[in-house]
Scaffold this motif. Structure first.
Motif: not given
Lengths: 290, 254, 326
Positions: A129, A142-143, A146
């Motif tokens: 990520f 993208s983390y 998440i």
């Protein structure tokens, strides 16, 4: 990037921050709902999760393994704290237990300063990520997505656990009538211990996944604790739904405040809380299982 | 004018009716027993009258005055006293201090800050008088938590009496007492002034018969019978309510 | 002194009724000798301890009698400190005025925070006082033109008294000693008064208090405001003593420290919190010269008190006294 895109990025960051707070607030709320104890060492276990994470990611070389091990260690530490500090005190006033969690928080803060100093430590994202993704022209790490996803998952899981399972119904019953639960033959001590350890494990989990975003440093424990307390005060103690909405409200307020009114960001949070309390002293949502 | 009157009082906990359309009126000096199987809504009714919870519907009058929305402290000031089913005392204080707090309120000795509380002779006089009435004079310097259970029940009554209520709600005054203690409590209650209106929740039928001329029976939050003991005893609905839920037949002296 | 009113009851001995006052007055007399025999260092030490003991006393009054566990008490200390500091710096260093301004402003703040927080009880109250106090803390950091921001308010002049006296270390010590004794007597009078008995009743059983006709909130608010004002007074003395006020003075860890002092000394008494202030201050400053880990040790000591001596030093002394008498 346009104004709108910047705003959208901030909003997403705010949501990620909010869900991080939710993981903390859910644990705090769960412990309170069950044991009538506000765990003032909640931020400390967040800190422990974060510091363990920083070390273990390096040592183990595997982010996911480090996550599992960190949460496991926090849970074990939580169990030790429960058995040695809280369990002998169940017959005493709840205030005594709260005071003990506070003493524990003092010790952990000083210990963390001793072991890790006062500088900010950082942790890398898991490789999977570490990229950014672009959604409608908005660039997002993208983390963050998440973290939001994990928060949502957890909210759903906790809801299902409490509403749909046997353990959940025991916990709910324990919240409203402790004597009844023990009269029915359930081991209330074990349930208390379990809830406490789960709540702390959630805090450690939040500490681990929060560190790539916030970093971790001695002193963060109390900052996190106070934010979490604000969340549960705003949301209504013991209410999971309240914790969720209040986390998002406070998370978004904090991040947007930092972005647009940097010198007043923390002031705004407290003002939000003051306004909510003026209008609804018991928080936005009343205690669910009272 | 009635001392206490309920007109169509209802209270719901969620969808569950805890009290449903309850109406009755109590004359000054009347002694009424409120009976019913466990969970019939007796304590809820007390909590509604004393202002601990607010009714969803209906009107409560105390001495003709509409007190439906009054908080517990205003109810007390308006002349309503109550005892609690589970002793609600000031456990760390002495018996004397327990009663004195209630006397202080009645005499309006409140925001006084300069003189020691021991220097109000009228406070001492009235407190000792109440202690005497509930047979606790010899215990006055003991902490409430060190009293025997029966004595704690007496103190529970003493605190309520110390406010000089016109209407007194007694929530199971003899619950958990030995036969001897029960007898003593009944004597104490019988000696109360005649113009004091009493509403008693009680399971012990001997106590009910000794004190009350009129019995109101509640079941599932509703009044199912209201009349003198003989009427109530013959009431079919009452018998069904008690036998139906498997309560002991003795409860109504059947 | 055994009054008419007491004579009908089992009269307690003069010593046990007035034990606290006797101890405080004897302690004050002993302390009064310090500047005559001790070094300047000890005068400073005891000045600080006395100021903190006033602070702890005001919180101990709330925690011990109406059982209001506040985690935001430093807000009043800090606002008192800033008020006195700013007034002394910009207007007049006359101590009557600076302390007066500090009292007035902390009283006002206590009124506002009290109205907001006393709508709730128990743990809620604890958390709300904490958060509201943090709001004041953040405000003190942000309002730089007034407070000097994170650097703090510096250069607070020595206080004086109507041009008659400019306080030096020794005279200031005596001023603090006097105010500490007066604060103790104030709270003692309150606790023994009918009002104080009502506070104890509220702390013991709020539901029953309502049922016998008391509306607890107004009494709690009164107590909260008085305690806030006295905390403000101690803050003002702190500002004069140090010559500087920083936002740290109203940080919540300062509230927590006061709470530790109260617990260590013994909540439920008045002398306990004052002794607790002395104990914790001495412990921390003694430790600081040997180790950086003073917070950890304070935490451990605190936990030990909660575990084994929940009534603090005062409780230990009391049970020892009872054992001797038996």
């Amino acid at each position: 990037m346009s104004e709108i895109q910047t705003l959208a990025t901030h909003m997403l960051n705010g949501l990620a921050y909010g869900f991080l707070l939710f993981i903390l607030a859910a644990g705090l709320s769960l412990i309170f709902g069950m044991m009538d104890v506000i765990n003032l060492s909640h931020g400390s276990f967040y800190l422990v999760g974060g510091f363990l994470g920083v070390g273990l990611v390096d040592d183990l070389g595997n982010w996911w393994l480090a996550l599992a091990v960190s949460v496991g260690i926090v849970a074990v530490l939580g169990l030790i704290a429960e058995i040695s500090l809280l369990r002998p005190m169940y017959n005493r006033d709840h205030l005594d237990q709260i005071l003990l969690t506070f003493g524990l928080a003092l010790i952990i803060e000083d210990a963390s300063e001793w072991l890790f100093g006062t500088t900010i430590q950082s942790m890398s994202y898991p490789r999977l990520f570490s990229e950014t993704v672009e959604v409608f022209g908005v660039v997002i790490p993208s983390y963050r997505l998440i973290v939001i996803f994990v928060g949502l998952l957890l909210a759903g899981a906790l809801y299902l656990l409490l509403e749909r399972t046997r353990i959940g119904s025991i916990i709910r019953a324990g919240v409203s009538d402790r004597e009844m639960v023990s009269a029915l033959g359930f081991n209330i001590t074990a349930i208390f211990g379990g809830v406490f350890v789960c709540g702390l494990a959630l805090a450690g989990f939040a500490g681990f996944i929060g560190t790539p975003i916030l970093g971790v440093y001695s002193g963060l424990d109390f900052e996190i604790l106070i934010l979490t307390l604000i969340v549960v005060v705003v949301g209504g103690l013991g209410s999971l739904t309240g914790a969720l909405w209040a986390s998002l409200l406070i998370g978004l307020t904090q991040i947007l405040g930092q972005a647009y009114f940097p010198s007043f960001a923390s002031l705004i949070i407290y003002l939000v809380m003051a306004v909510v309390l003026l209008v609804r002293p018991q928080g936005l949502f009343q205690r669910r299982y009272a | 004018m009635s001392a206490l009157a309920l007109e169509g009082v209802s209270k719901y906990f969620g969808a569950l009716p805890a009290t449903q359309d309850v109406s009755f009126s109590v004359e000054v000096g009347e002694r009424i027993a409120l009976v019913g199987p466990n969970g019939a809504g007796k304590t809820t009714l007390f909590n509604l009258i004393s202002g601990e919870i607010m009714p969803d519907k209906g009107v409560i009058r105390l001495g003709g005055q509409d007190v439906t929305q009054y908080s517990p402290d205003r109810m007390s000031e308006s002349g309503l006293g109550r005892t609690f089913q589970k002793n609600s005392l000031f456990m760390e204080s002495t018996v004397y201090e327990n009663v004195r707090l209630a006397v202080q309120r009645r005499l309006g000795i409140r925001l006084k800050v300069f003189k020691s509380v021991d220097r109000y002779p009228e406070l001492r006089r009235e407190t000792e008088e109440v202690l005497n009435r509930v047979h606790l004079t010899s215990r006055s310097e003991m902490k409430a938590k060190n009293l025997s259970y029966g004595e704690q029940r007496q103190l529970e009554l003493g605190i309520a009496l110390a406010t000089s209520p016109k209407v007194l709600l007694l929530d199971e005054p003899t619950a958990g007492m030995s036969a001897k203690e029960t007898g003593e409590m009944v004597t104490m209650l019988k000696a109360l002034p005649e113009d004091l209106t009493l509403l008693i929740v009680e399971h012990d039928m001997d106590v009910v018969m000794a004190l009350a001329r009129r019995i109101i029976v509640l079941n599932f939050g509703e009044v199912i019978a209201d009349g003198d003991p003989e009427e109530v005893r013959r009431n079919k609905e009452v018998l069904a309510a008690y036998l139906g839920v498997g309560a002991d037949e003795e409860a109504l002296g059947a | 002194m055994a009054t008419q009113a007491e004579s009908g009851r089992k009269t307690q001995s003069f010593v046990s009724v007035h034990a606290g006052t006797i101890a405080v007055l004897a302690g004050a007399l002993l302390l009064a000798i310090v500047p005559l025999v001790g070094s300047r260092y000890y005068v400073s030490v005891f000045t600080q301890i006395l100021i903190l003991s006033i602070f702890a006393l005001s919180l101990g009054f709330l925690m011990g009698f109406p059982k209001l566990i506040s985690l935001g008490h430093a807000a009043f200390f800090g606002v008192g400190a800033y008020a006195a500091g700013i007034f002394a710096t910009r207007v007049d260093p006359n101590v009557v005025l600076t302390l007066g301004v500090a009292l007035a402003l902390s009283l006002l703040l206590a009124l506002v925070i009290g109205v907001l927080s006393l709508r709730s009880t128990g743990i809620y109250f604890l958390m709300i006082t904490l958060a509201l106090a943090q709001l004041v803390y953040v405000a003190s950091q942000q309002w730089e033109s007034l407070t000097g921001g994170t650097n703090g308010l510096v250069g607070i002049p020595r206080p004086e008294l109507f041009g008659l006296l400019r306080f030096d270390r020794t005279t200031f010590f005596y001023l603090v000693l006097l105010l500490a004794v007066l604060s103790y007597l104030l709270f003692r009078t309150l606790v023994r008064s009918p009002f104080g008995r009502i506070l104890i009743g509220i702390g013991s059983n709020e539901q029953r208090m309502r049922a016998i006709g008391y509306s607890p909130r107004s009494y709690k608010l009164t107590a909260f405001v008085v305690a806030g004002a006295v905390a403000g007074l101690s803050g003002a003395l702190w500002a004069h003593f140090n010559g500087i006020v920083t936002p740290e003075d109203l940080h919540w860890s300062h509230s927590a420290e006061a709470l530790i002092m109260v617990i260590a000394g013994g909540a439920g008494t008045l002398i306990g919190p004052m002794l607790g202030a002395a104990l914790i201050w001495l412990l921390e400053s003694a430790l600081q010269s040997y180790t950086d880990r003073s917070t950890m040790i304070t935490g451990i000591v605190f936990i030990l008190f909660v575990f084994f001596a929940r009534n603090g030093i005062a409780g230990i002394a009391q049970s020892a006294w009872e054992r001797v008498r038996r």
